[in-house]
Design an enzyme around this catalytic site. Sequence first.
Site, PDB file in Angstrom:
ATOM      1  N   THR A 118       0.823  -1.185   0.031  1.00  0.00           N
ATOM      2  CA  THR A 118       0.008  -0.079   0.110  1.00  0.00           C
ATOM      3  C   THR A 118       0.919   1.297  -0.021  1.00  0.00           C
ATOM      4  O   THR A 118       1.979   1.271   0.609  1.00  0.00           O
ATOM      5  CB  THR A 118      -1.078   0.042   1.411  1.00  0.00           C
ATOM      6  OG1 THR A 118      -1.469   1.438   1.157  1.00  0.00           O
ATOM      7  CG2 THR A 118      -0.111  -0.198   2.688  1.00  0.00           C
ATOM      8  N   TYR A 142      -2.260   0.277   9.761  1.00  0.00           N
ATOM      9  CA  TYR A 142      -2.366  -0.378   8.811  1.00  0.00           C
ATOM     10  C   TYR A 142      -1.203  -0.469   7.894  1.00  0.00           C
ATOM     11  O   TYR A 142      -0.743  -1.196   7.394  1.00  0.00           O
ATOM     12  CB  TYR A 142      -3.615   0.091   7.855  1.00  0.00           C
ATOM     13  CG  TYR A 142      -3.575  -0.471   6.390  1.00  0.00           C
ATOM     14  CD1 TYR A 142      -4.169  -1.723   6.218  1.00  0.00           C
ATOM     15  CD2 TYR A 142      -3.585   0.366   5.163  1.00  0.00           C
ATOM     16  CE1 TYR A 142      -3.876  -2.359   4.827  1.00  0.00           C
ATOM     17  CE2 TYR A 142      -3.574  -0.132   4.194  1.00  0.00           C
ATOM     18  CZ  TYR A 142      -3.736  -1.657   4.222  1.00  0.00           C
ATOM     19  OH  TYR A 142      -3.605  -2.003   2.527  1.00  0.00           O
ATOM     20  N   ARG A 222      -6.026  12.434  -4.923  1.00  0.00           N
ATOM     21  CA  ARG A 222      -5.459  10.983  -5.030  1.00  0.00           C
ATOM     22  C   ARG A 222      -5.269  10.654  -6.414  1.00  0.00           C
ATOM     23  O   ARG A 222      -6.017  11.004  -7.366  1.00  0.00           O
ATOM     24  CB  ARG A 222      -6.680  10.100  -4.313  1.00  0.00           C
ATOM     25  CG  ARG A 222      -6.811  10.485  -2.789  1.00  0.00           C
ATOM     26  CD  ARG A 222      -5.461   9.926  -1.899  1.00  0.00           C
ATOM     27  NE  ARG A 222      -5.666  10.356  -0.508  1.00  0.00           N
ATOM     28  CZ  ARG A 222      -5.358  11.676   0.139  1.00  0.00           C
ATOM     29  NH1 ARG A 222      -5.133  12.401  -0.674  1.00  0.00           N
ATOM     30  NH2 ARG A 222      -5.682  11.569   1.212  1.00  0.00           N
ATOM     31  N   ARG A 283     -10.858  14.603   7.659  1.00  0.00           N
ATOM     32  CA  ARG A 283     -10.574  13.196   8.342  1.00  0.00           C
ATOM     33  C   ARG A 283      -8.991  13.216   8.592  1.00  0.00           C
ATOM     34  O   ARG A 283      -8.096  13.487   8.015  1.00  0.00           O
ATOM     35  CB  ARG A 283     -10.956  12.314   7.056  1.00  0.00           C
ATOM     36  CG  ARG A 283     -10.751  10.770   7.709  1.00  0.00           C
ATOM     37  CD  ARG A 283     -11.285   9.824   6.690  1.00  0.00           C
ATOM     38  NE  ARG A 283     -10.468   9.767   5.607  1.00  0.00           N
ATOM     39  CZ  ARG A 283     -10.422   8.605   4.521  1.00  0.00           C
ATOM     40  NH1 ARG A 283     -11.525   8.095   4.687  1.00  0.00           N
ATOM     41  NH2 ARG A 283      -9.535   8.757   3.462  1.00  0.00           N
TER      42      ARG A 283
HETATM   43  N1  UDP Z   1     -13.150  11.100   0.974  1.00  0.00           N
HETATM   44  C1  UDP Z   1     -14.107  12.033   1.291  1.00  0.00           C
HETATM   45  N2  UDP Z   1     -15.583  11.265   1.452  1.00  0.00           N
HETATM   46  C2  UDP Z   1     -15.636   9.933   1.987  1.00  0.00           C
HETATM   47  C3  UDP Z   1     -14.586   9.249   1.645  1.00  0.00           C
HETATM   48  C4  UDP Z   1     -13.339   9.591   1.366  1.00  0.00           C
HETATM   49  O1  UDP Z   1     -14.132  13.104   1.241  1.00  0.00           O
HETATM   50  O2  UDP Z   1     -16.828   9.688   2.304  1.00  0.00           O
HETATM   51  C5  UDP Z   1     -11.846  11.661   0.687  1.00  0.00           C
HETATM   52  C6  UDP Z   1     -10.919  11.185   1.569  1.00  0.00           C
HETATM   53  O3  UDP Z   1     -10.571  12.255   2.391  1.00  0.00           O
HETATM   54  C7  UDP Z   1      -9.493  11.233   0.495  1.00  0.00           C
HETATM   55  C8  UDP Z   1     -10.355  10.565  -1.052  1.00  0.00           C
HETATM   56  O4  UDP Z   1     -11.527  10.804  -0.578  1.00  0.00           O
HETATM   57  O5  UDP Z   1      -9.170  12.465   0.236  1.00  0.00           O
HETATM   58  C9  UDP Z   1     -10.128   9.100  -1.125  1.00  0.00           C
HETATM   59  O6  UDP Z   1     -10.416   8.473   0.090  1.00  0.00           O
HETATM   60  P1  UDP Z   1     -10.638   6.883   0.224  1.00  0.00           P
HETATM   61  O7  UDP Z   1     -10.973   6.595   1.670  1.00  0.00           O
HETATM   62  O8  UDP Z   1     -11.312   6.429  -1.100  1.00  0.00           O
HETATM   63  O9  UDP Z   1      -9.063   6.440  -0.115  1.00  0.00           O
HETATM   64  P2  UDP Z   1      -7.616   6.613   0.967  1.00  0.00           P
HETATM   65  O10 UDP Z   1      -6.964   7.851  -0.043  1.00  0.00           O
HETATM   66  O11 UDP Z   1      -7.987   7.244   2.092  1.00  0.00           O
HETATM   67  O12 UDP Z   1      -6.787   5.232   0.768  1.00  0.00           O
END
Ligand code: UDP
Length: 338
Positions: A118, A142, A222, A283
């Site tokens: 990851t 994780y 992302r 978050r």
């Molecule tokens: N995200 C969001 N709302 C959600 C879930 C994700 O705004 O309900 C945002 C999160 O902050 C990140 C992006 O979407 O910037 C991708 O998040 P995800 O959890 O899909 O993957 P991660 O990057 O955490 O592995």
Amino acid sequence: MARFLVTGGAGYVGSHVVLALVERGDEVVVLDDLRQGHRAAVPAGTELVVADLANRARLAEVFAGWKFDGVLHFAALSLVGESMRDPLRYLSENLNNTINVADAAVKAGCLRFVLSSTAALFGFPERVPIDETATLLPASAYGESKLMAERALDWAGRVHGLRSAALRYFNAAGADPGGRLGEDHDPETHLIPLAINAALGLGPELTVFGTDYPTPDGTCIRDYVHVMDLADAHLRVMDKLCAGGPSVRYNVGNGSGYSVRQVIDTVERVTGLKVPHRIGPRRPGDPAVLVASNARLRAETGWAPRYPELDDIVRTAHAWRAAHPQGYGDRGAAAQAA
Ligand code: UDP
């Protein structure tokens, strides 16, 4: 034709890899405890062993029952947020299960191993795009658990000659363009399926986690990589191991980033539906920008994404979900299997 053991082969990324292997004529044995995996995601005619990787005796039986050319290890706990509430469980389960599989493989003389790793290994990176020389400093339990798993494989390599490839995924997304497989997590935490569910009325409105990041539109960026392209990367690295290649570590991403707002806009354009959403706070633990450098993977394996466009990623994810509003429709089956 070769024969591979795929742990977690009934899960999201694992099932797409299994399908790619089966379609090119390889034989696959899937080992999955079905806690997150789905029986219906395993192709007809492919052996499914329902077992827990903590069960070393069962693993030894599987390696005694078949001779494998290699192992692809996907089965793991994979929720960043959950790992910060229960870090020791993540460290223990992900590390120990990787060790159990690697140990059984080494004892059986099977010395080719692909690990699902990851981008969380990099935590808050100093620079983007992130290449393989970036500092390994996980910001979650994780990520730490996968770093420990990679290190365990390094030691199995040094001492036992195990040759391993660890693929550090960025944001896996999309679905089989043939519509046979899709993403069905419980709970679902990922942006693209949550946005699609909200658009289809299958889930609650989406919360955008922060609009005050130092990015052009203020939302996080992302690197979304199509699950079929991820599958292709697995086949390529396994083929190189089978050809005698050394252990490798690769970052796997599209190489281009999209913001949360761009994802919402794309889901709306592709589906023709509105994505009900509201703006929420950041978050904890989210870096502003995570984008992969895939240069090493391209140069050494010839890999290139076939579905680099966010439109294609969203279109395939939406097509599967629209055709399977209940996902694989086996909620509760995991509890029975346990
Ligand atoms: N995200 C969001 N709302 C959600 C879930 C994700 O705004 O309900 C945002 C999160 O902050 C990140 C992006 O979407 O910037 C991708 O998040 P995800 O959890 O899909 O993957 P991660 O990057 O955490 O592995």
